[in-house]
Design an enzyme around this catalytic site. Structure first.
Site, PDB file in Angstrom:
ATOM      1  N   GLY A 204       1.966  15.974  28.375  1.00 30.21           N
ATOM      2  CA  GLY A 204       0.625  16.262  28.885  1.00 30.21           C
ATOM      3  C   GLY A 204       0.508  17.718  29.284  1.00 30.21           C
ATOM      4  O   GLY A 204       1.241  18.576  28.788  1.00 30.21           O
ATOM      5  N   SER A 205      -0.393  17.974  30.219  1.00 25.90           N
ATOM      6  CA  SER A 205      -0.715  19.364  30.554  1.00 25.90           C
ATOM      7  C   SER A 205       0.316  19.977  31.505  1.00 25.90           C
ATOM      8  O   SER A 205       1.032  19.257  32.220  1.00 25.90           O
ATOM      9  CB  SER A 205      -2.095  19.412  31.203  1.00 25.90           C
ATOM     10  OG  SER A 205      -2.064  18.659  32.388  1.00 25.90           O
ATOM     11  N   ALA A 207      -0.387  21.500  34.272  1.00 23.70           N
ATOM     12  CA  ALA A 207      -0.734  21.207  35.673  1.00 23.70           C
ATOM     13  C   ALA A 207      -0.148  19.863  36.098  1.00 23.70           C
ATOM     14  O   ALA A 207       0.471  19.756  37.174  1.00 23.70           O
ATOM     15  CB  ALA A 207      -2.254  21.213  35.842  1.00 23.70           C
ATOM     16  N   THR A 208      -0.315  18.845  35.259  1.00 26.03           N
ATOM     17  CA  THR A 208       0.217  17.520  35.623  1.00 26.03           C
ATOM     18  C   THR A 208       1.745  17.540  35.583  1.00 26.03           C
ATOM     19  O   THR A 208       2.406  16.969  36.452  1.00 26.03           O
ATOM     20  CB  THR A 208      -0.332  16.430  34.678  1.00 26.03           C
ATOM     21  OG1 THR A 208      -1.753  16.560  34.602  1.00 26.03           O
ATOM     22  CG2 THR A 208       0.004  15.042  35.170  1.00 26.03           C
ATOM     23  N   GLY A 209       2.301  18.232  34.592  1.00 29.94           N
ATOM     24  CA  GLY A 209       3.759  18.310  34.472  1.00 29.94           C
ATOM     25  C   GLY A 209       4.387  18.928  35.706  1.00 29.94           C
ATOM     26  O   GLY A 209       5.412  18.453  36.222  1.00 29.94           O
ATOM     27  N   GLU A 226       7.011  17.565  28.208  1.00 27.26           N
ATOM     28  CA  GLU A 226       6.527  18.163  26.948  1.00 27.26           C
ATOM     29  C   GLU A 226       5.099  18.599  27.233  1.00 27.26           C
ATOM     30  O   GLU A 226       4.192  17.760  27.298  1.00 27.26           O
ATOM     31  CB  GLU A 226       6.549  17.122  25.824  1.00 27.26           C
ATOM     32  CG  GLU A 226       7.900  16.500  25.556  1.00 27.26           C
ATOM     33  CD  GLU A 226       8.792  17.362  24.688  1.00 27.26           C
ATOM     34  OE1 GLU A 226       8.306  18.351  24.119  1.00 27.26           O
ATOM     35  OE2 GLU A 226       9.988  17.051  24.596  1.00 27.26           O
ATOM     36  N   CYS A 261      -0.691  20.167  20.753  1.00 25.68           N
ATOM     37  CA  CYS A 261       0.090  21.016  21.664  1.00 25.68           C
ATOM     38  C   CYS A 261       0.573  22.259  20.939  1.00 25.68           C
ATOM     39  O   CYS A 261       0.696  23.319  21.528  1.00 25.68           O
ATOM     40  CB  CYS A 261       1.264  20.248  22.232  1.00 25.68           C
ATOM     41  SG  CYS A 261       2.302  19.513  20.978  1.00 25.68           S
TER      42      CYS A 261
HETATM   43  P1  NAD Z   1      -2.952  15.325  31.197  1.00 26.02           P
HETATM   44  O1  NAD Z   1      -1.910  16.096  31.905  1.00 26.02           O
HETATM   45  O2  NAD Z   1      -4.340  15.397  31.675  1.00 26.02           O
HETATM   46  O3  NAD Z   1      -2.575  13.767  31.199  1.00 26.02           O
HETATM   47  C1  NAD Z   1      -1.367  13.292  30.659  1.00 26.02           C
HETATM   48  C2  NAD Z   1      -1.001  11.980  31.318  1.00 26.02           C
HETATM   49  O4  NAD Z   1      -0.740  12.198  32.695  1.00 26.02           O
HETATM   50  C3  NAD Z   1      -2.093  10.922  31.256  1.00 26.02           C
HETATM   51  O5  NAD Z   1      -1.503   9.693  30.948  1.00 26.02           O
HETATM   52  C4  NAD Z   1      -2.657  10.946  32.658  1.00 26.02           C
HETATM   53  O6  NAD Z   1      -3.243   9.735  33.051  1.00 26.02           O
HETATM   54  C5  NAD Z   1      -1.419  11.234  33.483  1.00 26.02           C
HETATM   55  N1  NAD Z   1      -1.659  11.815  34.811  1.00 26.02           N
HETATM   56  C6  NAD Z   1      -2.691  12.599  35.201  1.00 26.02           C
HETATM   57  N2  NAD Z   1      -2.531  12.957  36.499  1.00 26.02           N
HETATM   58  C7  NAD Z   1      -1.380  12.384  36.935  1.00 26.02           C
HETATM   59  C8  NAD Z   1      -0.687  12.367  38.168  1.00 26.02           C
HETATM   60  N3  NAD Z   1      -1.137  13.010  39.253  1.00 26.02           N
HETATM   61  N4  NAD Z   1       0.474  11.707  38.235  1.00 26.02           N
HETATM   62  C9  NAD Z   1       0.984  11.062  37.161  1.00 26.02           C
HETATM   63  N5  NAD Z   1       0.343  11.004  35.972  1.00 26.02           N
HETATM   64  C10 NAD Z   1      -0.818  11.669  35.853  1.00 26.02           C
HETATM   65  O7  NAD Z   1      -2.848  15.752  29.659  1.00 26.02           O
HETATM   66  P2  NAD Z   1      -3.684  15.216  28.408  1.00 26.02           P
HETATM   67  O8  NAD Z   1      -5.070  15.706  28.467  1.00 26.02           O
HETATM   68  O9  NAD Z   1      -3.483  13.756  28.224  1.00 26.02           O
HETATM   69  O10 NAD Z   1      -2.919  15.920  27.222  1.00 26.02           O
HETATM   70  C11 NAD Z   1      -3.220  17.212  26.793  1.00 26.02           C
HETATM   71  C12 NAD Z   1      -2.108  18.159  27.155  1.00 26.02           C
HETATM   72  O11 NAD Z   1      -0.870  17.645  26.650  1.00 26.02           O
HETATM   73  C13 NAD Z   1      -2.268  19.514  26.507  1.00 26.02           C
HETATM   74  O12 NAD Z   1      -1.912  20.517  27.424  1.00 26.02           O
HETATM   75  C14 NAD Z   1      -1.275  19.468  25.353  1.00 26.02           C
HETATM   76  O13 NAD Z   1      -0.867  20.722  24.896  1.00 26.02           O
HETATM   77  C15 NAD Z   1      -0.165  18.655  25.930  1.00 26.02           C
HETATM   78  N6  NAD Z   1       0.687  18.044  24.903  1.00 26.02           N
HETATM   79  C16 NAD Z   1       1.969  18.488  24.746  1.00 26.02           C
HETATM   80  C17 NAD Z   1       2.785  17.959  23.754  1.00 26.02           C
HETATM   81  C18 NAD Z   1       4.190  18.455  23.532  1.00 26.02           C
HETATM   82  O14 NAD Z   1       4.926  17.806  22.816  1.00 26.02           O
HETATM   83  N7  NAD Z   1       4.592  19.570  24.097  1.00 26.02           N
HETATM   84  C19 NAD Z   1       2.270  16.954  22.923  1.00 26.02           C
HETATM   85  C20 NAD Z   1       0.975  16.516  23.114  1.00 26.02           C
HETATM   86  C21 NAD Z   1       0.197  17.059  24.121  1.00 26.02           C
END
Ligand code: NAD
Length: 454
Positions: A204-205, A207-209, A226, A261
């Site tokens: 994910g993003s 910020a969340t990571g 990731e 990503c």
């Molecule tokens: P996101 O961070 O908004 O959400 C990802 C997941 O985290 C979701 O399941 C969401 O419900 C969960 N989440 C949100 N807040 C949380 C919290 N406080 N605690 C625990 N879980 C929480 O990201 P997104 O919009 O789903 O994905 C897009 C991002 O992912 C982009 O930045 C993209 O580049 C990245 N991405 C990276 C890869 C990689 O392999 N590097 C692959 C795909 C996507």
């Protein structure tokens, strides 16, 4: 939880969100199921995963429709994703037993030494919506084959696909107490972080990571992230075919609506070929068919999350205010749905967000450079480190640039590509740890060192 089709803005389903106590119960159930799964052995687990792959294959059309309905992804790209993800299963079949086998290092003498790879236990997989098959398989299939039980939290924007994973894994023979989903958004994700899983695997993003790693650090268990990217592509003046380079660069930037990503997020072009390259790229982008993602010819579908449109508008408008020029795109499309006409901006620089912050949508900035050194400096000017690409006829010249990049992946004459043979990893704000390759399966086991005196 109401599921909306981003192309029609209509409700397609309602799911009930899991409560924190349900999530806690599932962790307990998974703990009870994991030991028998571990005892089954790698080859039996591989058989089950292979059956899962066959079920997905025979239901591709239905699954592609579900994916397109909930994410707005063009139907052909949904099929491509589902078919493409099978290479993870082939890769596991070929290699998993070898990579998980115990290693005998000292077989003679007073003390015999060997390593055994034990599963982590019950792992949490919090995932993203943009390529749910690819990024999901990278984690939960490898974790399962390694003998772990998995709690999978699909993104709230791809929950229907997540439930299909659960259905077909169970049909294939993964016990119900070995793979479970947790349905919901941020709150359910947060509930997972508060429980004691044996590993946290997140896509994910940034910020969340960052929040996840900070929250779970005191648990002292493996955490893998990731995350996003701001991936640069440099077009050198010696490319063999400028038009083809422009077509490939545009595909790297706009495939899946730029919601990848490792999408090309910024392009640098040598001044000697800049005008011709830009002309060809704009021609290509103007030719993209935008609209109904269920139409087989559509290349640009709907934006999955409506909130992203504001971020894209903000990046484009800020760049225009600071002197960039828009060569195409940005017009509102008539009718319903979250559509965004792809934007190409030139006259951009690194004072603009479009060249510094992840866009994650169908917009691209193109900047002119006069030397490889200038390109290297600009490519490196980022907090992210997922991929970097160079298009050139000269391998040595390309390698000289790529060796300078602080990114987990580098590409020569290709981009926006993932291979199960290679570790997929980010540096800096793009993440921690690797999926795929031998490293991607070792991420789901812990070594135990045996020192034995018979
Ligand atoms: P996101 O961070 O908004 O959400 C990802 C997941 O985290 C979701 O399941 C969401 O419900 C969960 N989440 C949100 N807040 C949380 C919290 N406080 N605690 C625990 N879980 C929480 O990201 P997104 O919009 O789903 O994905 C897009 C991002 O992912 C982009 O930045 C993209 O580049 C990245 N991405 C990276 C890869 C990689 O392999 N590097 C692959 C795909 C996507």
């Amino acid at each position: 939880m109401i599921i909306i089709n981003p192309a029609t803005e209509q409700e397609i389903n309602t799911l009930s969100e899991d409560t924190p106590s349900k999530v806690a119960e599932r962790l307990q159930t998974l703990r009870n199921g994991q030991k028998a799964w571990q005892a089954l052995g790698v080859s039996k687990r591989l058989e089950i995963i292979t059956r899962f792959g066959e079920l997905i294959k025979s239901n591709t059309e239905e699954l592609a429709n579900i994916l397109t309905s909930e994410t707005g992804k063009p139907i052909q790209q949904s099929r491509n994703e589902i078919n493409g993800a099978h290479n993870r299963i082939d890769h596991l079949q070929t290699n998993a037993e070898k990579w998980l086998a115990s290693e005998k290092l000292v077989e003679e003498g007073q003390t015999l030494e060997s390593i055994q790879y034990e599963p982590l236990g019950v792992v949490a997989n919090i995932s993203a919506w943009n390529f749910p098959y690819n990024v999901g398989y990278n984690v939960f299939l490898y974790a399962l084959v390694a003998g772990n039980a998995v709690l999978y939290k699909p993104s709230e924007f791809s929950s229907l696909t997540g439930l299909e994973f659960e259905k077909y894994l169970h049909q294939a023979g993964v016990p119900k107490d070995v793979f479970m989903t947790a349905i919901g958004g941020k709150e359910v994700g947060q509930a997972i972080l508060e429980l004691d899983f044996d590993g946290y695997f997140f896509t994910g993003s940034y910020a969340t990571g960052k929040h996840i790693i900070q929250t779970v650090a005191p648990k002292m268990v493996p955490v893998q992230l990731e995350l996003g990217g701001k991936d640069p592509l440099y077009i050198m003046d010696d490319v063999a075919d400028i038009k083809q380079s422009a077509i490939n660069a545009a595909e790297g930037a706009f495939y899946n609506n730029g919601q990848s990503c490792c999408a090309v997020e910024r392009i640098y072009v040598h001044e000697k070929i800049y005008d011709e390259f830009v002309e060809e790229l704009v021609k290509e982008v103007k030719g993209y068919k935008i609209g109904d993602p269920k139409n087989k010819d559509t290349f640009i579908g709907a934006i999955t999350r409506p909130q992203q449109i504001e971020i894209l508008d903000n990046q484009v408008n800020e760049a225009l205010e600071k002197g960039a020029q828009k060569l195409t795109g940005g017009n509102a499309l008539e009718g319903v749905g979250y559509f965004y006409e792809p934007v190409v901006l030139v006259g951009v620089n690194h004072d603009m967000k479009i060249m510094k912050e992840e866009s994650f949508g169908p917009i691209i900035g193109i900047q002119k450079v006069s030397s490889d050194e200038e390109a290297i400096d600009l490519m490196k000017d980022t907090a992210y480190g997922l991929t970097s690409a160079v298009f050139s006829a000269d391998e040595e010249r390309a390698k000289a640039v790529l060796s300078e990049m602080n990114t987990g992946t580098v590409y020569w004459n290709c981009c926006d590509r993932v291979s199960p043979n290679l570790p997929w990893s980010g540096r800096g704000n793009s993440g921690v740890g690797s999926t795929l390759s031998s490293q991607g399966i070792r991420a789901f086991v812990q070594p135990k060192a045996y020192q034995m005196r018979p």
